[in-house]
Design a protein around this motif. Structure first.
Motif, PDB file in Angstrom:
ATOM      1  N   SER A   7       0.845  -1.188   0.000  1.00 18.63           N
ATOM      2  CA  SER A   7       0.000   0.000   0.000  1.00 18.63           C
ATOM      3  C   SER A   7       0.880   1.236   0.000  1.00 18.63           C
ATOM      4  O   SER A   7       2.097   1.132   0.241  1.00 18.63           O
ATOM      5  CB  SER A   7      -0.933   0.014   1.218  1.00 18.63           C
ATOM      6  OG  SER A   7      -0.180   0.037   2.420  1.00 18.63           O
ATOM      7  N   GLY A   8       0.272   2.376  -0.288  1.00 19.75           N
ATOM      8  CA  GLY A   8       1.008   3.632  -0.218  1.00 19.75           C
ATOM      9  C   GLY A   8       1.416   4.214  -1.554  1.00 19.75           C
ATOM     10  O   GLY A   8       1.985   5.306  -1.613  1.00 19.75           O
ATOM     11  N   GLY A   9       1.139   3.497  -2.630  1.00 23.22           N
ATOM     12  CA  GLY A   9       1.484   4.035  -3.939  1.00 23.22           C
ATOM     13  C   GLY A   9       0.576   5.198  -4.316  1.00 23.22           C
ATOM     14  O   GLY A   9      -0.405   5.494  -3.629  1.00 23.22           O
ATOM     15  N   GLY A  10       0.918   5.860  -5.410  1.00 20.50           N
ATOM     16  CA  GLY A  10       0.102   6.981  -5.863  1.00 20.50           C
ATOM     17  C   GLY A  10       0.827   7.828  -6.865  1.00 20.50           C
ATOM     18  O   GLY A  10       1.861   7.430  -7.404  1.00 20.50           O
ATOM     19  N   LEU A  20       5.913   3.525   0.980  1.00 21.92           N
ATOM     20  CA  LEU A  20       5.219   2.281   0.706  1.00 21.92           C
ATOM     21  C   LEU A  20       5.265   1.378   1.925  1.00 21.92           C
ATOM     22  O   LEU A  20       6.245   1.365   2.663  1.00 21.92           O
ATOM     23  CB  LEU A  20       5.851   1.552  -0.476  1.00 21.92           C
ATOM     24  CG  LEU A  20       5.955   2.319  -1.795  1.00 21.92           C
ATOM     25  CD1 LEU A  20       6.525   1.412  -2.884  1.00 21.92           C
ATOM     26  CD2 LEU A  20       4.629   2.908  -2.206  1.00 21.92           C
ATOM     27  N   SER A  21       4.191   0.629   2.109  1.00 22.09           N
ATOM     28  CA  SER A  21       4.142  -0.368   3.175  1.00 22.09           C
ATOM     29  C   SER A  21       3.868  -1.733   2.572  1.00 22.09           C
ATOM     30  O   SER A  21       3.200  -1.850   1.548  1.00 22.09           O
ATOM     31  CB  SER A  21       3.042  -0.032   4.185  1.00 22.09           C
ATOM     32  OG  SER A  21       3.279   1.201   4.816  1.00 22.09           O
ATOM     33  N   PHE A  68      16.184   6.262  -1.281  1.00 23.02           N
ATOM     34  CA  PHE A  68      15.205   5.323  -0.723  1.00 23.02           C
ATOM     35  C   PHE A  68      15.776   4.689   0.538  1.00 23.02           C
ATOM     36  O   PHE A  68      16.977   4.452   0.641  1.00 23.02           O
ATOM     37  CB  PHE A  68      14.887   4.217  -1.719  1.00 23.02           C
ATOM     38  CG  PHE A  68      14.109   4.638  -2.931  1.00 23.02           C
ATOM     39  CD1 PHE A  68      13.909   5.972  -3.261  1.00 23.02           C
ATOM     40  CD2 PHE A  68      13.571   3.678  -3.789  1.00 23.02           C
ATOM     41  CE1 PHE A  68      13.197   6.349  -4.381  1.00 23.02           C
ATOM     42  CE2 PHE A  68      12.858   4.033  -4.916  1.00 23.02           C
ATOM     43  CZ  PHE A  68      12.665   5.372  -5.214  1.00 23.02           C
ATOM     44  N   THR A  69      14.882   4.382   1.480  1.00 22.14           N
ATOM     45  CA  THR A  69      15.280   3.701   2.709  1.00 22.14           C
ATOM     46  C   THR A  69      14.306   2.563   2.983  1.00 22.14           C
ATOM     47  O   THR A  69      13.092   2.787   3.049  1.00 22.14           O
ATOM     48  CB  THR A  69      15.289   4.659   3.901  1.00 22.14           C
ATOM     49  OG1 THR A  69      16.173   5.755   3.632  1.00 22.14           O
ATOM     50  CG2 THR A  69      15.756   3.936   5.161  1.00 22.14           C
ATOM     51  N   ASN A  77       4.710  -6.953  11.663  1.00 23.65           N
ATOM     52  CA  ASN A  77       4.730  -7.736  10.413  1.00 23.65           C
ATOM     53  C   ASN A  77       4.652  -6.833   9.187  1.00 23.65           C
ATOM     54  O   ASN A  77       3.918  -7.119   8.232  1.00 23.65           O
ATOM     55  CB  ASN A  77       3.574  -8.745  10.385  1.00 23.65           C
ATOM     56  CG  ASN A  77       3.849  -9.965  11.226  1.00 23.65           C
ATOM     57  OD1 ASN A  77       4.822 -10.013  11.966  1.00 23.65           O
ATOM     58  ND2 ASN A  77       2.990 -10.953  11.137  1.00 23.65           N
ATOM     59  N   THR A  78       5.391  -5.757   9.223  1.00 28.72           N
ATOM     60  CA  THR A  78       5.307  -4.765   8.152  1.00 28.72           C
ATOM     61  C   THR A  78       6.695  -4.299   7.731  1.00 28.72           C
ATOM     62  O   THR A  78       7.583  -4.116   8.573  1.00 28.72           O
ATOM     63  CB  THR A  78       4.472  -3.552   8.589  1.00 28.72           C
ATOM     64  OG1 THR A  78       3.172  -3.993   8.997  1.00 28.72           O
ATOM     65  CG2 THR A  78       4.306  -2.567   7.443  1.00 28.72           C
ATOM     66  N   MET A  79       6.851  -4.120   6.425  1.00 27.72           N
ATOM     67  CA  MET A  79       8.072  -3.576   5.851  1.00 27.72           C
ATOM     68  C   MET A  79       7.717  -2.260   5.161  1.00 27.72           C
ATOM     69  O   MET A  79       6.588  -2.087   4.693  1.00 27.72           O
ATOM     70  CB  MET A  79       8.664  -4.558   4.836  1.00 27.72           C
ATOM     71  CG  MET A  79       9.875  -4.028   4.097  1.00 27.72           C
ATOM     72  SD  MET A  79      10.584  -5.214   2.945  1.00 27.72           S
ATOM     73  CE  MET A  79       9.310  -5.328   1.706  1.00 27.72           C
ATOM     74  N   TYR A  80       8.678  -1.371   5.096  1.00 26.48           N
ATOM     75  CA  TYR A  80       8.440  -0.055   4.515  1.00 26.48           C
ATOM     76  C   TYR A  80       9.503   0.281   3.467  1.00 26.48           C
ATOM     77  O   TYR A  80      10.614  -0.230   3.498  1.00 26.48           O
ATOM     78  CB  TYR A  80       8.474   1.021   5.600  1.00 26.48           C
ATOM     79  CG  TYR A  80       7.538   0.751   6.753  1.00 26.48           C
ATOM     80  CD1 TYR A  80       7.999   0.145   7.924  1.00 26.48           C
ATOM     81  CD2 TYR A  80       6.189   1.074   6.669  1.00 26.48           C
ATOM     82  CE1 TYR A  80       7.147  -0.116   8.982  1.00 26.48           C
ATOM     83  CE2 TYR A  80       5.324   0.816   7.724  1.00 26.48           C
ATOM     84  CZ  TYR A  80       5.811   0.217   8.877  1.00 26.48           C
ATOM     85  OH  TYR A  80       4.954  -0.044   9.915  1.00 26.48           O
ATOM     86  N   LEU A  81       9.124   1.172   2.568  1.00 26.51           N
ATOM     87  CA  LEU A  81      10.079   1.765   1.643  1.00 26.51           C
ATOM     88  C   LEU A  81       9.808   3.259   1.603  1.00 26.51           C
ATOM     89  O   LEU A  81       8.786   3.687   1.058  1.00 26.51           O
ATOM     90  CB  LEU A  81       9.975   1.154   0.248  1.00 26.51           C
ATOM     91  CG  LEU A  81      11.035   1.628  -0.736  1.00 26.51           C
ATOM     92  CD1 LEU A  81      12.419   1.117  -0.330  1.00 26.51           C
ATOM     93  CD2 LEU A  81      10.707   1.189  -2.163  1.00 26.51           C
ATOM     94  N   GLU A  82      10.701   4.016   2.214  1.00 25.09           N
ATOM     95  CA  GLU A  82      10.602   5.466   2.200  1.00 25.09           C
ATOM     96  C   GLU A  82      11.309   5.955   0.944  1.00 25.09           C
ATOM     97  O   GLU A  82      12.496   5.682   0.749  1.00 25.09           O
ATOM     98  CB  GLU A  82      11.270   6.041   3.450  1.00 25.09           C
ATOM     99  CG  GLU A  82      11.091   7.530   3.635  1.00 25.09           C
ATOM    100  CD  GLU A  82       9.687   7.895   4.098  1.00 25.09           C
ATOM    101  OE1 GLU A  82       9.107   7.123   4.893  1.00 25.09           O
ATOM    102  OE2 GLU A  82       9.165   8.932   3.655  1.00 25.09           O
TER     103      GLU A  82
END
Length: 125
Positions: A7-10, A20-21, A68-69, A77-82
């Protein structure tokens, strides 16, 4: 078995940011290495970033290094992409992926077992 949902796209303007998550369900999330990959129209899927199960080892594609990070919260139980300083060439469908942990964090998509459906990121110029 691990199920993944991004989720988190746009749509964002060049120079902007998105986060992004990737939510994982199933058991033993903390025993999986996690990665982000992207695929632009007409192009091959490419590696973006990867994180070891403990978060202590990360790898980035040269094209996103410094912008990006990747991070993860095993308790959630979540991964992120900043993603910062986004460029039009970052436009793609971004997918998260998981594989059983190994000594070296992999950047090869064929080594990942579980995949999310993807989320679209569009960067306008």
């Amino acid at each position: 078995q691990v199920q993944l949902v991004e989720s988190g796209g746009g749509l964002v303007q060049a120079g902007g940011s998105l986060r992004l998550s990737c939510a994982a369900s199933g058991r033993s999330f903390s025993s999986y290495d996690m990665g982000w990959f992207r695929q632009a129209p007409g192009k091959e899927r490419e590696f973006v970033a990867a994180d070891s199960w403990s978060g202590s080892s990360t790898r980035y594609a040269d094209s996103v290094k410094g912008r990006f990070t990747i991070s993860r919260d095993n308790a959630k139980n979540t991964m992120y992409l900043e993603m910062n300083s986004l460029k039009p060439e970052d436009t793609a469908v971004y997918s998260c992926a998981a594989k059983k942990t190994s000594v070296v964090v992999s950047i090869r998509d064929y080594e990942y077992t579980y995949w999310g459906p993807g989320t679209q990121v569009t960067v306008s110029s």
